[in-house]
Design an enzyme around this catalytic site. Structure first.
Site, PDB file in Angstrom:
ATOM      1  N   TRP A 181       0.786  -1.131  -0.006  1.00  0.00           N
ATOM      2  CA  TRP A 181      -0.054   0.142   0.108  1.00  0.00           C
ATOM      3  C   TRP A 181       0.847   1.228   0.043  1.00  0.00           C
ATOM      4  CZ3 TRP A 181      -0.171   4.130   3.623  1.00  0.00           C
ATOM      5  CH2 TRP A 181      -1.148   5.156   3.389  1.00  0.00           C
ATOM      6  N   GLU A 222      -3.000  -2.907  -2.350  1.00  0.00           N
ATOM      7  CA  GLU A 222      -4.188  -2.291  -1.783  1.00  0.00           C
ATOM      8  C   GLU A 222      -4.522  -1.136  -2.507  1.00  0.00           C
ATOM      9  OE1 GLU A 222      -3.667  -1.811   2.371  1.00  0.00           O
ATOM     10  OE2 GLU A 222      -5.515  -1.045   2.709  1.00  0.00           O
ATOM     11  N   LYS A 224      -6.940   2.615  -2.774  1.00  0.00           N
ATOM     12  CA  LYS A 224      -7.449   3.416  -1.856  1.00  0.00           C
ATOM     13  C   LYS A 224      -8.390   4.607  -2.706  1.00  0.00           C
ATOM     14  CE  LYS A 224      -6.274   6.119   2.212  1.00  0.00           C
ATOM     15  NZ  LYS A 224      -5.543   6.002   3.686  1.00  0.00           N
ATOM     16  N   ASP A 255      -9.618  -2.904   1.424  1.00  0.00           N
ATOM     17  CA  ASP A 255      -9.844  -2.300   2.758  1.00  0.00           C
ATOM     18  C   ASP A 255     -10.985  -1.793   2.922  1.00  0.00           C
ATOM     19  OD1 ASP A 255      -9.815  -0.206   4.961  1.00  0.00           O
ATOM     20  OD2 ASP A 255      -7.689  -0.631   5.041  1.00  0.00           O
ATOM     21  N   HIS A 258     -11.794   1.966   2.279  1.00  0.00           N
ATOM     22  CA  HIS A 258     -11.148   2.675   1.067  1.00  0.00           C
ATOM     23  C   HIS A 258     -12.231   2.760  -0.089  1.00  0.00           C
ATOM     24  CE1 HIS A 258      -6.764   1.608   2.224  1.00  0.00           C
ATOM     25  NE2 HIS A 258      -7.572   2.352   3.218  1.00  0.00           N
ATOM     26  N   HIS A 282      -8.624  -6.224   4.517  1.00  0.00           N
ATOM     27  CA  HIS A 282      -8.236  -5.238   5.619  1.00  0.00           C
ATOM     28  C   HIS A 282      -9.780  -5.346   6.155  1.00  0.00           C
ATOM     29  CE1 HIS A 282      -4.381  -3.766   4.958  1.00  0.00           C
ATOM     30  NE2 HIS A 282      -4.057  -4.958   5.092  1.00  0.00           N
ATOM     31  N   ASP A 290     -12.517   7.208   6.220  1.00  0.00           N
ATOM     32  CA  ASP A 290     -11.630   5.978   6.418  1.00  0.00           C
ATOM     33  C   ASP A 290     -10.897   6.075   7.672  1.00  0.00           C
ATOM     34  OD1 ASP A 290     -10.113   3.790   6.194  1.00  0.00           O
ATOM     35  OD2 ASP A 290      -8.532   4.860   4.770  1.00  0.00           O
ATOM     36  N   ASP A 292     -10.873   4.094  10.347  1.00  0.00           N
ATOM     37  CA  ASP A 292     -10.274   2.682  10.954  1.00  0.00           C
ATOM     38  C   ASP A 292     -10.401   2.672  12.340  1.00  0.00           C
ATOM     39  OD1 ASP A 292      -8.286   1.636   8.972  1.00  0.00           O
ATOM     40  OD2 ASP A 292      -7.488   3.845   8.526  1.00  0.00           O
ATOM     41  N   ASP A 322      -7.438  -4.017   9.881  1.00  0.00           N
ATOM     42  CA  ASP A 322      -6.623  -2.711   9.828  1.00  0.00           C
ATOM     43  C   ASP A 322      -7.365  -1.669  10.547  1.00  0.00           C
ATOM     44  OD1 ASP A 322      -5.100  -0.743   9.259  1.00  0.00           O
ATOM     45  OD2 ASP A 322      -5.409  -0.775   7.039  1.00  0.00           O
TER      46      ASP A 322
HETATM   47  C1  RNT Z   1      -3.933   2.917   4.777  1.00  0.00           C
HETATM   48  C2  RNT Z   1      -3.945   1.482   4.614  1.00  0.00           C
HETATM   49  C3  RNT Z   1      -3.011   0.702   4.931  1.00  0.00           C
HETATM   50  C4  RNT Z   1      -2.631   1.006   6.441  1.00  0.00           C
HETATM   51  C5  RNT Z   1      -1.134  -0.010   6.838  1.00  0.00           C
HETATM   52  C6  RNT Z   1      -0.700   0.527   8.241  1.00  0.00           C
HETATM   53  O1  RNT Z   1      -4.984   3.676   4.261  1.00  0.00           O
HETATM   54  O2  RNT Z   1      -5.309   1.002   4.879  1.00  0.00           O
HETATM   55  O3  RNT Z   1      -3.367  -0.880   4.931  1.00  0.00           O
HETATM   56  O4  RNT Z   1      -3.547   0.857   7.341  1.00  0.00           O
HETATM   57  O5  RNT Z   1      -0.248  -0.358   6.073  1.00  0.00           O
HETATM   58 ZN    ZN Z   2      -5.696  -1.349   4.791  1.00  0.00          ZN
END
Ligand code: RNT
Ligand code: ZN
Length: 419
Positions: A181, A222, A224, A255, A258, A282, A290, A292, A322
């Site tokens: 990523w 990955e 986004k 993810d 994302h 993720h 986003d 998290d 994640d």
């Molecule tokens: C960031 C991505 C990525 C990170 C990690 C720490 O938007 O989701 O996966 O969260 O690599």
């Molecule tokens: Zn991620």
């Protein structure tokens, strides 16, 4: 009759074997992300936000400051989660022994103590190159950088990480997924959307050029939609990486934070897996963006796990977490999120899918909807408690007492250090 025996009969009446579901659940590991333990800090330098648009909020005391503390915290979390999981490492969590080792120079030797640690615990390990928290990423560009020397530095970092992943997989005897990523993008409206993406494809081709044994390392990419500081344009978008993964038969990493908030990620699985070999998840939770947040047992999570079970996709899906929350006890965050991912999986494994599929195939859509709704009231909690009991971990909220004791005895003794 005990509650589990009662639940088993309730499910059996629908043609669902709870014992088979529990057996299956025990074979599916969730990859715990090391970065929840120290707010995506890593062990290269102390303090500050991680960069790359990653924002960690909160200042709950007791975060891990060293390898030993992080490992102790992960051990604590794992002891409260039923079954055998995996560990997901980021490159800047290497064991550098106090020395400065730049990202393009890291090797498996810097992860040997992690590998040994994982081996002792019979844990599989996944890996991630770290394309942020570094001076050469400070202007927001890495693999897409205009400057060839900067691109080369990051290509070498990614290539080194793949070799580390392969060594992890070789020593542990179980494949390591190495996930790429990058944060690259523009805060404001770009004029050239094409150039960075063309450079990204070339950089990835170079990064992935070395042939590695797929029994040891698998590559994932990955995507986004946007990030903090890259609101207008992200080079590694969904379309970019989907195309790249299909063309090069890489794993695609979905993810949960994302995508546009109204998109249904579960719906993407059967399309993507038609064209790529495997998926990496993720599992995360975005609140308005986003963000998290810690994973809760909500409809998107349940919908994703249902889809993996219904489509028979579990063997081609690597499930990782994640999220990062520094406003609550960090070990509790791991335990809550991982237990929820497992609960969602269990709920999916307990679904009378065969019956539902018959109704659908018969065109009985009224009964399909009615049954789907009735399933929501099935006694999965009793089966989950039984799973915890058999795996010798606390049942229901009893795990929290152990986290509270650990906070009192261990976390509260950690002083904030500015070294
Ligand atoms: C960031 C991505 C990525 C990170 C990690 C720490 O938007 O989701 O996966 O969260 O690599
Ligand atoms: Zn991620």
């Amino acid at each position: 009759m005990n509650t589990y025996a009662h639940a088993r009969e309730t499910y059996a009446a629908l043609g669902v074997d709870t014992e088979a579901a529990l057996k299956r659940l025990a074979t599916i590991p969730i990859s715990l992300h090391c970065w929840q333990g120290d707010d995506v800090g890593g062990f290269e330098k102390a303090g500050g936000q991680p960069g790359g648009g990653l924002a960690v909020t909160g200042n709950y005391p007791g975060k891990a400051r060293t390898l030993e503390e992080l490992r102790a915290d992960i051990d604590k979390a794992l002891s409260l989660i039923p079954g055998r999981q995996r560990l997901n490492l980021h490159a800047f969590y290497g064991d550098f022994g106090g020395k400065k080792v730049d990202r393009d120079a890291i090797g498996a030797e810097h992860f040997q103590s992690w590998i040994t640690w994982a081996k002792e615990r019979n844990l599989g390990v996944d890996f991630n190159p770290t394309f942020f928290s570094h001076p050469l990423a400070d202007d927001g560009f890495t693999l897409t950088h205009r400057d060839e020397a900067v691109r080369k530095f990051w290509i070498e970092h990614g290539a080194a990480c793949r070799r580390i992943g392969a060594e992890i997989g070789r020593q542990l005897g179980v494949v390591c997924v190495t996930n790429v990523w990058i944060p690259d993008g523009y805060k404001d409206i770009p004029v050239d959307r094409k150039g960075p993406r063309e450079r990204l494809e070339k950089s990835l081709d170079a990064l992935f050029s070395e042939k590695l044994d797929p029994a040891h390392n698998l590559d994932a990419v990955e995507s986004k939609l946007f990030g903090i500081g890259s609101e207008s344009y992200v080079a590694g978008s969904h379309e970019f990486y989907l195309g790249y993964a299909v063309k090069n038969q890489k794993l695609y990493c979905l993810d949960a934070g994302h995508f546009h908030p109204t998109e249904n990620l579960a719906d993407k699985v059967s399309s993507i897996l038609q064209f790529v070999p495997a998926l990496l998840l993720h599992v995360s939770r975005g609140v308005r963006w986003d963000s998290d947040h810690v994973v809760v047992l909500d409809d998107p999570l349940k919908g994703m796990m249902e889809e993996l079970v219904r489509g028979d996709f579990l063997s081609r899906t690597h499930i990782g977490l994640d999220f990062f929350d520094a406003s609550i006890n960090r070990i509790a965050a791991w335990v809550i999120g991982t237990r929820n991912a497992l609960k969602a999986l269990l709920i999916a494994l307990l679904e009378p899918t065969a019956k539902l599929r018959c109704l659908e195939n018969d065109g009985n859509l009224t009964r399909r909807l009615a049954m789907l709704e009735e399933c929501k009231a099935l006694p999965f909690g009793a089966v989950w408690d039984e799973h915890c009991r058999r795996n010798d971990v606390p049942i229901a909220a009893a795990w929290l007492d152990e986290v509270t004791a650990y906070e009192r005895d261990v976390l509260s003794r950690r002083q904030i250090s500015f070294s």
